[in-house]
Design a protein around this motif. Structure first.
Motif, PDB file in Angstrom:
ATOM      1  N   TYR A 116       0.790  -1.239   0.000  1.00  0.00           N
ATOM      2  CA  TYR A 116       0.000   0.000   0.000  1.00  0.00           C
ATOM      3  C   TYR A 116       0.820   1.285   0.000  1.00  0.00           C
ATOM      4  O   TYR A 116       0.288   2.352  -0.318  1.00  0.00           O
ATOM      5  N   ALA A 117       2.102   1.232   0.368  1.00  0.00           N
ATOM      6  CA  ALA A 117       2.913   2.456   0.377  1.00  0.00           C
ATOM      7  C   ALA A 117       3.087   2.982  -1.045  1.00  0.00           C
ATOM      8  O   ALA A 117       3.116   2.206  -2.010  1.00  0.00           O
ATOM      9  N   ASP A 118       3.232   4.288  -1.163  1.00  0.00           N
ATOM     10  CA  ASP A 118       3.455   4.885  -2.480  1.00  0.00           C
ATOM     11  C   ASP A 118       4.861   4.596  -2.988  1.00  0.00           C
ATOM     12  O   ASP A 118       5.099   4.603  -4.199  1.00  0.00           O
ATOM     13  N   TYR A 119       5.791   4.373  -2.067  1.00  0.00           N
ATOM     14  CA  TYR A 119       7.176   4.144  -2.473  1.00  0.00           C
ATOM     15  C   TYR A 119       7.854   3.292  -1.402  1.00  0.00           C
ATOM     16  O   TYR A 119       7.461   3.321  -0.231  1.00  0.00           O
ATOM     17  N   ILE A 120       8.880   2.537  -1.823  1.00  0.00           N
ATOM     18  CA  ILE A 120       9.624   1.666  -0.901  1.00  0.00           C
ATOM     19  C   ILE A 120      11.098   2.049  -0.968  1.00  0.00           C
ATOM     20  O   ILE A 120      11.637   2.246  -2.057  1.00  0.00           O
ATOM     21  N   THR A 121      11.722   2.178   0.189  1.00  0.00           N
ATOM     22  CA  THR A 121      13.181   2.322   0.195  1.00  0.00           C
ATOM     23  C   THR A 121      13.771   1.255   1.107  1.00  0.00           C
ATOM     24  O   THR A 121      13.089   0.699   1.973  1.00  0.00           O
ATOM     25  N   THR A 122      15.049   0.984   0.877  1.00  0.00           N
ATOM     26  CA  THR A 122      15.804   0.174   1.819  1.00  0.00           C
ATOM     27  C   THR A 122      17.173   0.823   1.974  1.00  0.00           C
ATOM     28  O   THR A 122      17.439   1.861   1.364  1.00  0.00           O
ATOM     29  N   VAL A 123      18.049   0.234   2.796  1.00  0.00           N
ATOM     30  CA  VAL A 123      19.158   1.015   3.345  1.00  0.00           C
ATOM     31  C   VAL A 123      20.491   0.832   2.611  1.00  0.00           C
ATOM     32  O   VAL A 123      21.528   1.222   3.131  1.00  0.00           O
ATOM     33  N   SER A 124      20.454   0.244   1.428  1.00  0.00           N
ATOM     34  CA  SER A 124      21.623   0.268   0.535  1.00  0.00           C
ATOM     35  C   SER A 124      21.164  -0.166  -0.854  1.00  0.00           C
ATOM     36  O   SER A 124      20.160  -0.878  -0.997  1.00  0.00           O
ATOM     37  N   ASP A 156       9.189   1.378  -8.135  1.00  0.00           N
ATOM     38  CA  ASP A 156       8.839   2.278  -7.020  1.00  0.00           C
ATOM     39  C   ASP A 156       9.742   2.002  -5.815  1.00  0.00           C
ATOM     40  O   ASP A 156       9.295   2.108  -4.672  1.00  0.00           O
ATOM     41  N   MET A 157      10.971   1.637  -6.062  1.00  0.00           N
ATOM     42  CA  MET A 157      11.836   1.247  -4.945  1.00  0.00           C
ATOM     43  C   MET A 157      13.273   1.673  -5.231  1.00  0.00           C
ATOM     44  O   MET A 157      13.720   1.612  -6.377  1.00  0.00           O
ATOM     45  N   GLN A 158      13.959   2.094  -4.197  1.00  0.00           N
ATOM     46  CA  GLN A 158      15.392   2.353  -4.345  1.00  0.00           C
ATOM     47  C   GLN A 158      16.097   2.140  -3.010  1.00  0.00           C
ATOM     48  O   GLN A 158      15.473   2.161  -1.949  1.00  0.00           O
ATOM     49  N   GLY A 159      17.415   1.925  -3.089  1.00  0.00           N
ATOM     50  CA  GLY A 159      18.239   1.820  -1.883  1.00  0.00           C
ATOM     51  C   GLY A 159      18.933   3.139  -1.623  1.00  0.00           C
ATOM     52  O   GLY A 159      19.527   3.723  -2.532  1.00  0.00           O
ATOM     53  N   ILE A 160      18.819   3.638  -0.402  1.00  0.00           N
ATOM     54  CA  ILE A 160      19.543   4.850   0.018  1.00  0.00           C
ATOM     55  C   ILE A 160      20.359   4.485   1.250  1.00  0.00           C
ATOM     56  O   ILE A 160      19.806   4.113   2.291  1.00  0.00           O
ATOM     57  N   LEU A 161      21.656   4.562   1.110  1.00  0.00           N
ATOM     58  CA  LEU A 161      22.569   4.148   2.167  1.00  0.00           C
ATOM     59  C   LEU A 161      22.362   4.990   3.424  1.00  0.00           C
ATOM     60  O   LEU A 161      22.216   6.213   3.345  1.00  0.00           O
ATOM     61  N   ASN A 162      22.335   4.342   4.585  1.00  0.00           N
ATOM     62  CA  ASN A 162      22.347   5.092   5.839  1.00  0.00           C
ATOM     63  C   ASN A 162      23.676   5.829   5.971  1.00  0.00           C
ATOM     64  O   ASN A 162      24.683   5.433   5.381  1.00  0.00           O
ATOM     65  N   GLY A 163      23.679   6.868   6.785  1.00  0.00           N
ATOM     66  CA  GLY A 163      24.925   7.558   7.088  1.00  0.00           C
ATOM     67  C   GLY A 163      25.320   7.314   8.536  1.00  0.00           C
ATOM     68  O   GLY A 163      24.655   6.596   9.269  1.00  0.00           O
ATOM     69  N   ILE A 164      26.441   7.914   8.936  1.00  0.00           N
ATOM     70  CA  ILE A 164      26.815   7.921  10.356  1.00  0.00           C
ATOM     71  C   ILE A 164      27.019   9.373  10.775  1.00  0.00           C
ATOM     72  O   ILE A 164      27.235  10.253   9.942  1.00  0.00           O
TER      73      ILE A 164
END
Length: 483
Positions: free
Chosen positions: A211-219, A245-253
């Protein structure tokens, strides 16, 4: 003003069990407050430290049912401003009292069904109408479901968008359909294979992903991996179908917190210009403190980890005697499966001058180890993002990793012929390959020290701060809001 609400089960500095808390505590602070109004909502756990809880302000309360099993419950809304961000806390003593945020999975599922509906129900009452709700992991999976079904009858929610971020796909919030209908009040026709049903059970995370409009994950690599049966935890078909509708966006520190030049935990501070001379002093002090042989020429490998198969500790178990030679020391900090805790304790007893087993989690000791070790080992079976390798880079400690998820995205393997790369890596999940790469790293450390220091220096010069990730989230939010 663009308005975003982060909904999560944990958030630093209030409550933390993993990297999810760091994301929710740090990312909102990275946005320009002239343009963005970003707020966060989490449960009001009784185990949040009193120094914060004592300052929470009452906003409102109401009564709400979610389904026949949760017919009528008190919902309190508290708020607190910290570092320029407004945090809301959903209050209900029955659900959120305890020493830990999570416990029995059946009870966890019930309390997060309650939390998810309470988050949406509170918004008109507190006068905050977000353009977008950013949901994190299975605990918030029903927010996009409710938003697109039950709450569409209220004009206040029309046009509100949602993002679902997967921090670890292994945990999904799965229980039987009949119970979930009773807990959520959602109609039976939502519990079908194309919506919330999963192998004849109900799945909260799957609901959010549908149901989400977009999906992300952490890499970026993890985003690709989870579309395959090997990493998809049964949801690979759905994720592959939504890959546009999905992409990986790396977490930062947090580069202010993890800074060897100012870190108060370190024996000796240093930076990229002084690490060759000052970093080895940390190693000798650490050897002294842990009762290891005090010798700057030893090769010290660090491990800060949960001691589980997911983290590749079974590979270490397979060949530990071969890793620990006369010239190598191994320092572990972490807790986990009893057999691995006992393994490290045994080797610390057998080789007291080479192995230090610290079966605990100690932030101060971990910071000292990042600055003292020559190399950090992360042989994970799967690793959505991984923060340890980024922290290692910051401290001039060279990571040795398996090429999976965020580890593959952040560690560039050393190329001896081009003198390039920031660490060492292996691809197949087996102990022989890991041992080969560890031995190769030793050969560079002992025989080509100048090349080793250049690897460390390249790592220290990289930027894995939150500013880089925040820019990508900013673009995504703009795209979804349509601004």
């Amino acid at each position: 003003m663009k308005k975003i609400l982060f909904a999560a089960s944990e958030c630093v500095p209030f409550i933390k069990t993993g990297g999810l808390a760091d994301v929710c505590g740090t990312l909102p602070k990275m946005f320009d407050k002239e343009e963005w109004d970003i707020r966060v909502v989490i449960p009001n756990y009784s185990c949040i430290p009193e120094e914060y809880r004592s300052q929470f302000e009452y906003v409102t309360h109401f009564y709400m049912g979610t389904g026949p099993y949760i017919p009528y419950k008190y919902v309190g809304v508290l708020k607190y401003e910290f570092d320029g961000i407004t945090y809301y806390f959903i209050d209900n003593e029955e659900y959120f009292t305890g020493f830990f945020p999570y416990g029995n999975i059946r009870f966890d599922i019930e309390k997060f069904c309650f939390f998810d509906k309470a988050v949406l129900s509170m918004l008109p009452l507190i006068g905050f109408q977000p353009d977008l709700i950013h949901c994190h992991d299975w605990q918030t999976g029903l927010i996009p479901v409710y938003l697109n079904t039950e709450f569409q009858g209220d004009m206040f929610f029309w046009g509100m968008r949602s993002i679902m971020t997967i921090h670890n796909l292994r945990f999904q919030g799965v229980w039987d359909v009949e119970t979930m209908v009773g807990l959520t009040g959602l109609p039976w026709d939502l519990f079908t294979p194309d919506k919330l049903e999963y192998r004849e059970d109900a799945n909260m995370l799957k609901g959010g992903l549908v149901y989400a409009d977009y999906i992300t994950t952490v890499s970026e690599t993890y985003a690709q991996e989870i579309q395959t049966p090997a990493y998809g935890e049964g949801l690979d078909g759905l994720l592959a179908a939504r890959h546009f509708d999905m992409q990986g966006i790396l977490n930062g520190i947090d580069y202010d917190h993890f800074d060897p030049d100012t870190d108060p935990s370190l024996f000796v501070n240093y930076d990229v210009g002084t690490f060759r001379k000052e970093k080895p002093k940390n190693k000798r002090k650490m050897q002294e403190m842990l009762g290891l042989a005090v010798d700057g020429k030893k090769y010290m490998i660090g491990l800060v980890s949960r001691l589980t198969d997911q983290k590749g500790v079974d590979l270490i178990d397979d060949c530990f005697e071969q890793i620990i030679d006369d010239h190598t020391q191994f320092v572990v900090i972490g807790t986990g499966e009893e057999r691995y805790e006992n393994m490290f304790k045994y080797f610390a007893w057998k080789y007291p001058d080479r192995v230090s087993a610290n079966i605990c989690y100690d932030d101060d000791l971990a910071q000292k180890l990042y600055a003292s070790a020559d190399a950090f080992l992360m042989p994970s079976r799967f690793e959505p993002c991984g923060l340890t390798q980024m922290i290692s880079f910051r401290y001039g400690t060279v990571p040795i990793v398996r090429e999976t998820g965020g580890l593959k995205d952040t560690v560039i393997p050393f190329n001896e012929f081009e003198n390039s790369g920031t660490g060492f890596s292996f691809s197949d999940y087996n102990s022989n390959d890991m041992l080969y790469v560890i031995n190769y790293s030793k050969a560079i450390y002992f025989d080509k020290k100048r090349a080793w220091n250049q690897i460390a220096e390249r790592g220290m010069k990289q930027d894995f701060s939150w500013h880089v990730s925040a820019a990508k989230y900013r673009n995504l939010y703009d795209y979804l809001i349509g601004s």
